[in-house]
Design an enzyme around this catalytic site. Sequence first.
Site, PDB file in Angstrom:
ATOM      1  CE  LYS A  35      -2.328  -1.372   3.454  1.00  0.00           C
ATOM      2  NZ  LYS A  35      -3.042  -1.266   4.737  1.00  0.00           N
ATOM      3  NE  ARG A  48      -6.390  -0.868  10.158  1.00  0.00           N
ATOM      4  CZ  ARG A  48      -5.149  -0.611  10.555  1.00  0.00           C
ATOM      5  NH1 ARG A  48      -4.893  -0.385  11.821  1.00  0.00           N
ATOM      6  NH2 ARG A  48      -4.187  -0.573   9.677  1.00  0.00           N
ATOM      7  NE  ARG A  79       8.981  -5.618   3.579  1.00  0.00           N
ATOM      8  CZ  ARG A  79       7.816  -5.257   4.091  1.00  0.00           C
ATOM      9  NH1 ARG A  79       7.707  -5.015   5.382  1.00  0.00           N
ATOM     10  NH2 ARG A  79       6.773  -5.135   3.315  1.00  0.00           N
ATOM     11  NE  ARG A 106      10.451  -4.513  11.365  1.00  0.00           N
ATOM     12  CZ  ARG A 106       9.532  -3.677  10.905  1.00  0.00           C
ATOM     13  NH1 ARG A 106       9.884  -2.652  10.163  1.00  0.00           N
ATOM     14  NH2 ARG A 106       8.254  -3.860  11.169  1.00  0.00           N
ATOM     15  NE  ARG A 133       2.573  -7.664  10.829  1.00  0.00           N
ATOM     16  CZ  ARG A 133       3.537  -7.150  10.061  1.00  0.00           C
ATOM     17  NH1 ARG A 133       4.688  -7.754   9.954  1.00  0.00           N
ATOM     18  NH2 ARG A 133       3.329  -6.037   9.396  1.00  0.00           N
TER      19      ARG A 133
END
Length: 216
Positions: free
Chosen positions: A15, A90, A124, A157, A168
């Site tokens: 996004k 949300r 990542r 991370r 998530r």
Amino acid sequence: MTLNIVLLGPPGAGKGTYAGILSKKYGIPTISVGDLFRKAIKDETELGKRVKAYVSSGDLVPDEIVNEVVKNRLNEDDCKQGFLLDGYPRTVNQAESMPAFKNIGVALNFVVSDEVIMERISGRRTCRKCGAIYHIKNVPPTIDGICDRCTGRLVQRSDEKPEVIKNRLVVYREKTKPVADYLRKKGLVADIDANYPIEEVDKIIAQCEKHLTKLS
Ligand SMILES: [Zn+2]
């Protein structure tokens, strides 16, 4: 022409990238509710102090406060021609409240498969020293595990490890599905196939533009 755009999509959908491109192209700001909160907390505004109290105790910030923060920001001058809003609404309550201060032109819903998200996020690597972000396949450093810019060490991370990403995604779906369903019933959702690799970002932007021209 007013482009009031809401961005929907899971973490790892890209996004931020698409918003950056559309923001430049149409001259409208990208507004991240997470950033608004972080700034309010950092600047120690009255609102920031209230937000901080919820965040530090691990509670969700109540809808009334979120609505107020977003309303104030969207009523600033730079949003007159439109905005790209990330992180709001949300909840269904927030979605119901929004038309009282701004109408939603379209909600761009970036659809990405779990496999693609998993590969994007788990690949990542972040530099511990300067924060630069790499991807083991798409944007690899010259030397494995070392930052090109500052020779800092690259690490994964903890919230980008596969198990955490899976969780998530589950949380994201549970929390946001009712909002997406609500907006869809109102005829505001435009689904965007965002399964393309980063080199083909144009294909994703073209789909967005097709929907945005309907607004003008
Ligand atoms: Zn670095």
